[in-house]
Design a protein around this motif. Structure first.
Motif, PDB file in Angstrom:
ATOM      1  N   PRO A   1     -11.290 -11.420   0.360  1.00  0.00           N
ATOM      2  CA  PRO A   1     -11.205 -12.882   0.513  1.00  0.00           C
ATOM      3  C   PRO A   1     -12.154 -13.444   1.569  1.00  0.00           C
ATOM      4  CG  PRO A   1      -9.014 -11.952   0.284  1.00  0.00           C
ATOM      5  CD  PRO A   1      -9.954 -10.790   0.457  1.00  0.00           C
ATOM      6  N   LEU A   2     -12.342 -12.718   2.682  1.00  0.00           N
ATOM      7  CA  LEU A   2     -13.280 -13.184   3.697  1.00  0.00           C
ATOM      8  C   LEU A   2     -14.696 -13.192   3.143  1.00  0.00           C
ATOM      9  CD1 LEU A   2     -13.825 -14.074   6.625  1.00  0.00           C
ATOM     10  CD2 LEU A   2     -14.119 -11.652   7.205  1.00  0.00           C
ATOM     11  N   ALA A   3     -15.054 -12.162   2.411  1.00  0.00           N
ATOM     12  CA  ALA A   3     -16.384 -12.109   1.802  1.00  0.00           C
ATOM     13  C   ALA A   3     -16.587 -13.274   0.849  1.00  0.00           C
ATOM     14  CB  ALA A   3     -16.565 -10.785   1.065  1.00  0.00           C
ATOM     15  N   GLY A   4     -15.529 -13.639   0.113  1.00  0.00           N
ATOM     16  CA  GLY A   4     -15.636 -14.763  -0.805  1.00  0.00           C
ATOM     17  C   GLY A   4     -15.902 -16.067  -0.096  1.00  0.00           C
ATOM     18  N   VAL A   5     -15.268 -16.266   1.068  1.00  0.00           N
ATOM     19  CA  VAL A   5     -15.506 -17.479   1.852  1.00  0.00           C
ATOM     20  C   VAL A   5     -16.957 -17.548   2.309  1.00  0.00           C
ATOM     21  CG1 VAL A   5     -14.911 -18.714   3.967  1.00  0.00           C
ATOM     22  CG2 VAL A   5     -13.115 -17.572   2.658  1.00  0.00           C
ATOM     23  N   ILE A   6     -17.467 -16.446   2.806  1.00  0.00           N
ATOM     24  CA  ILE A   6     -18.808 -16.435   3.394  1.00  0.00           C
ATOM     25  C   ILE A   6     -19.895 -16.537   2.329  1.00  0.00           C
ATOM     26  CG2 ILE A   6     -20.372 -15.141   4.882  1.00  0.00           C
ATOM     27  CD1 ILE A   6     -17.718 -16.277   6.142  1.00  0.00           C
TER      28      ILE A   6
ATOM     29  N   ASN B   1      -9.467 -16.467  -5.836  1.00  0.00           N
ATOM     30  CA  ASN B   1     -10.134 -15.530  -4.945  1.00  0.00           C
ATOM     31  C   ASN B   1     -11.645 -15.740  -5.021  1.00  0.00           C
ATOM     32  OD1 ASN B   1     -10.027 -13.495  -3.052  1.00  0.00           O
ATOM     33  ND2 ASN B   1     -10.148 -11.841  -4.537  1.00  0.00           N
ATOM     34  N   GLY B   2     -12.249 -15.985  -3.879  1.00  0.00           N
ATOM     35  CA  GLY B   2     -13.674 -16.271  -3.831  1.00  0.00           C
ATOM     36  C   GLY B   2     -13.977 -17.706  -3.468  1.00  0.00           C
ATOM     37  N   SER B   3     -12.948 -18.551  -3.359  1.00  0.00           N
ATOM     38  CA  SER B   3     -13.180 -19.937  -2.957  1.00  0.00           C
ATOM     39  C   SER B   3     -13.169 -20.050  -1.434  1.00  0.00           C
ATOM     40  CB  SER B   3     -12.112 -20.865  -3.553  1.00  0.00           C
ATOM     41  OG  SER B   3     -10.910 -20.779  -2.817  1.00  0.00           O
ATOM     42  N   HIS B   4     -13.752 -21.129  -0.934  1.00  0.00           N
ATOM     43  CA  HIS B   4     -13.829 -21.303   0.515  1.00  0.00           C
ATOM     44  C   HIS B   4     -12.482 -21.658   1.135  1.00  0.00           C
ATOM     45  CE1 HIS B   4     -14.138 -25.510  -0.830  1.00  0.00           C
ATOM     46  NE2 HIS B   4     -13.647 -25.827   0.342  1.00  0.00           N
ATOM     47  N   TYR B   5     -11.508 -22.006   0.304  1.00  0.00           N
ATOM     48  CA  TYR B   5     -10.196 -22.380   0.846  1.00  0.00           C
ATOM     49  C   TYR B   5      -9.497 -21.209   1.528  1.00  0.00           C
ATOM     50  CZ  TYR B   5     -10.869 -26.689  -1.722  1.00  0.00           C
ATOM     51  OH  TYR B   5     -11.376 -27.880  -2.172  1.00  0.00           O
TER      52      TYR B   5
ATOM     53  N   PRO C   1     -14.769 -11.152  -5.568  1.00  0.00           N
ATOM     54  CA  PRO C   1     -14.836 -12.596  -5.275  1.00  0.00           C
ATOM     55  C   PRO C   1     -16.260 -13.124  -5.188  1.00  0.00           C
ATOM     56  CG  PRO C   1     -14.364 -11.373  -3.281  1.00  0.00           C
ATOM     57  CD  PRO C   1     -14.318 -10.377  -4.400  1.00  0.00           C
ATOM     58  N   LEU C   2     -17.245 -12.245  -5.130  1.00  0.00           N
ATOM     59  CA  LEU C   2     -18.634 -12.698  -5.086  1.00  0.00           C
ATOM     60  C   LEU C   2     -19.155 -13.069  -6.468  1.00  0.00           C
ATOM     61  CD1 LEU C   2     -20.206 -10.098  -2.603  1.00  0.00           C
ATOM     62  CD2 LEU C   2     -18.818 -12.121  -2.118  1.00  0.00           C
ATOM     63  N   HIS C   3     -18.479 -12.591  -7.517  1.00  0.00           N
ATOM     64  CA  HIS C   3     -18.898 -12.844  -8.900  1.00  0.00           C
ATOM     65  C   HIS C   3     -20.401 -12.594  -9.063  1.00  0.00           C
ATOM     66  CE1 HIS C   3     -14.936 -14.538  -9.454  1.00  0.00           C
ATOM     67  NE2 HIS C   3     -15.143 -15.382  -8.448  1.00  0.00           N
ATOM     68  N   PRO C   4     -20.850 -11.369  -8.786  1.00  0.00           N
ATOM     69  CA  PRO C   4     -22.289 -11.102  -8.794  1.00  0.00           C
ATOM     70  C   PRO C   4     -22.947 -11.315 -10.154  1.00  0.00           C
ATOM     71  CG  PRO C   4     -21.032  -9.054  -8.659  1.00  0.00           C
ATOM     72  CD  PRO C   4     -20.063 -10.163  -8.451  1.00  0.00           C
ATOM     73  N   GLY C   5     -22.204 -11.081 -11.231  1.00  0.00           N
ATOM     74  CA  GLY C   5     -22.795 -11.308 -12.544  1.00  0.00           C
ATOM     75  C   GLY C   5     -23.175 -12.756 -12.776  1.00  0.00           C
ATOM     76  N   LEU C   6     -22.478 -13.671 -12.108  1.00  0.00           N
ATOM     77  CA  LEU C   6     -22.759 -15.096 -12.230  1.00  0.00           C
ATOM     78  C   LEU C   6     -23.745 -15.578 -11.179  1.00  0.00           C
ATOM     79  CD1 LEU C   6     -22.036 -17.930 -13.434  1.00  0.00           C
ATOM     80  CD2 LEU C   6     -20.214 -18.039 -11.706  1.00  0.00           C
ATOM     81  N   ASN C   7     -23.615 -15.065  -9.957  1.00  0.00           N
ATOM     82  CA  ASN C   7     -24.337 -15.632  -8.819  1.00  0.00           C
ATOM     83  C   ASN C   7     -25.588 -14.881  -8.398  1.00  0.00           C
ATOM     84  OD1 ASN C   7     -22.472 -17.771  -8.406  1.00  0.00           O
ATOM     85  ND2 ASN C   7     -21.060 -16.327  -7.434  1.00  0.00           N
ATOM     86  N   LEU C   8     -25.743 -13.650  -8.840  1.00  0.00           N
ATOM     87  CA  LEU C   8     -26.897 -12.849  -8.429  1.00  0.00           C
ATOM     88  C   LEU C   8     -27.619 -12.328  -9.671  1.00  0.00           C
ATOM     89  CD1 LEU C   8     -25.228 -10.782  -5.542  1.00  0.00           C
ATOM     90  CD2 LEU C   8     -26.667 -12.818  -5.307  1.00  0.00           C
ATOM     91  N   ARG C   9     -28.881 -12.626  -9.755  1.00  0.00           N
ATOM     92  CA  ARG C   9     -29.704 -12.127 -10.852  1.00  0.00           C
ATOM     93  C   ARG C   9     -31.133 -12.003 -10.356  1.00  0.00           C
ATOM     94  NH1 ARG C   9     -32.779 -16.382 -12.176  1.00  0.00           N
ATOM     95  NH2 ARG C   9     -31.899 -18.493 -12.106  1.00  0.00           N
TER      96      ARG C   9
END
Length: 442
Positions: A121-126, A285-289, A333-341
């Motif tokens: 969860p902390l990684a998701g916030v950052i 999980n992965g949101s800044h909240y 929570p980083l959703h790398p398939g969506l956010n990293l390419r």
């Protein structure tokens, strides 16, 4: 605090998430909030505003953003925001180490620091878009560290710093100060009273003075999360399962150890904030909240862990590390398939075009362009998300190379209709990138 391990982990954490954040930014995977905060921070010593919200004071009490505005005045780059967010997350590691080491062994403390390093969860916030919430966990944990070490008035000062992150932290820290006032005595009791009064004062001043003055609409925008209606209640069954799943994702990587500490009661209010929302955004999980509650949960984890027998603590921390890794594998929570390419020619082509956009241009565009323009273009904003709305900007920039852009999908057909009606005319094209000008701005 002189131990090397937590600071080395913090340095590695900051470097890792700066790199990941820069990678995400370079491939245009940031969303609206990154642009909102970039414009707000860039204008910190001016209007403290952005093109989406207007004054940021109308939405949140976040004076900590002025400190980041000072950084941006020296290093005017979106990568500065990415690095600041990564540093905010990294600073959560040393206080957990110190809290555990005060009553347990350095080895257990190092394992606890490693768990914070890996805590999903902390990684998701950052990794999320830049938000002030990224700094709440560290502010909360350093407050507990100072209080635990008998540095009472330093703890009170750090509690005030946490309150400057966001108005909800004023509530949470105010309740923590009230708890100290009720159960403690002497200097601790006086400090608790000061923190409680400051929390109450900030909440009262923000909601009854600052926010009404800054907001043209009398309704506070975040209340949409709690505007329950009959349709929401009919969907409550699946929603309850989602909330339960969220709680499992929060506590399972910590082996539910925080629940062994009485300190966990201080996490009740932050959890209520996210779990009572009618929208799943707050308990995803992965949101800044997650920044709202993460500091209190990790503090409770440290307090419970340090009171465990060493052998049992070794086994527990080993399992926690394994569970953190497992959660990254099954619910990252980083959703790398969506956010990293990989970077693509469309990324460099859009960046090259945006570099030619004048900073004074009143331009509405999609997320991929808005987030990259925001820090130097105070008048850049988004296309409407409502297809019935009209575009007020003089210019509209569309990059068709990003057909999955949410704003293109939501407003693309409506804008094409306006072009067909002659309300906007094409004035420049570079491959899939098109710039239109409004007929009223000629």
């Amino acid at each position: 605090m002189r131990a090397r391990i937590p600071w080395l982990l913090a340095l590695l954490y900051a470097a890792l998430f700066t790199w990941l954040g820069a990678w995400r930014f370079s491939v245009h995977r940031n969303f609206v909030d990154f642009g909102i905060f970039a414009q707000t921070i860039a204008s910190a010593f001016g209007c403290f505003c952005n093109a989406i919200e207007g004054s940021h004071w109308a939405f949140h009490f976040s004076p900590i953003l002025y400190a980041f505005g000072a950084v941006i005045s020296v290093w005017r780059s979106p990568f500065a925001l990415i690095a600041l967010s990564a540093i905010g997350g990294a600073l959560s590691i040393p206080p957990v180490y110190a809290l555990v080491a005060r009553r347990s062994t350095p080895r257990i403390a190092a394992l606890a620091a490693t768990i914070v390093f890996l805590y999903p969860p902390l990684a998701g916030v950052i990794f999320n878009d830049f938000h002030e919430n990224a700094f709440a966990p560290a502010a909360v944990l350093w407050t507990f560290w100072a209080f635990d070490n008998g540095r009472i008035w330093l703890a009170a000062a750090l509690a005030l710093l946490a309150m400057c992150v966001k108005e909800d932290q004023a509530i949470f820290m105010g309740l923590a100060g009230l708890a100290v006032f009720l159960v403690d005595r002497g200097e601790r009791r006086r400090a608790g009273a000061v923190v409680a009064v400051c929390g109450l004062a900030i909440v009262a001043i923000f909601f009854f003075v600052i926010q009404p003055h800054a907001q043209s609409n009398p309704a506070w925008a975040p209340t949409r999360f709690y505007a329950w209606d009959a349709n929401d209640f009919t969907r409550l069954g699946p929603g309850l399962l989602a909330r339960l799943g969220f709680v499992v994702l929060v506590f399972a990587p910590l082996l539910f150890i925080p629940l062994r500490s009485r300190l966990i009661v201080l996490a009740a209010a932050p959890f209520a904030e996210v779990l009572l929302s009618r929208m799943s955004t707050t308990y995803t999980n992965g949101s800044h909240y997650a920044g709202a509650w993460a500091g209190y949960v990790m503090a409770a984890f440290a307090y419970a862990l340090r009171d465990m027998p060493e052998r049992r603590a070794k086994v527990a921390t080993a399992i926690c590390i394994g569970l953190c890794v497992l959660e990254f594998a099954v619910a990252n929570p980083l959703h790398p398939g969506l956010n990293l390419r990989r970077a693509q020619p469309r990324d460099s082509a859009l960046d090259a075009y945006l570099a030619r956009v004048p900073s004074s241009m009143d331009v509405a565009t999609q997320e991929e362009a808005y987030t990259h323009l925001a820090i130097d273009h105070p008048r850049a904003h988004l296309l409407p998300e409502d297809s019935s709305a009209t575009v007020d900007a003089c210019y509209v920039l569309i990059d068709a190379a990003f057909p999955n852009s949410p704003r293109i999908q939501e407003y693309g057909s409506a804008f094409r209709a306006q072009v067909a009606q002659g309300r906007f005319a094409l004035v420049d094209r570079d491959g899939p990138i098109a710039l239109y000008r409004s007929a009223r701005c000629r």
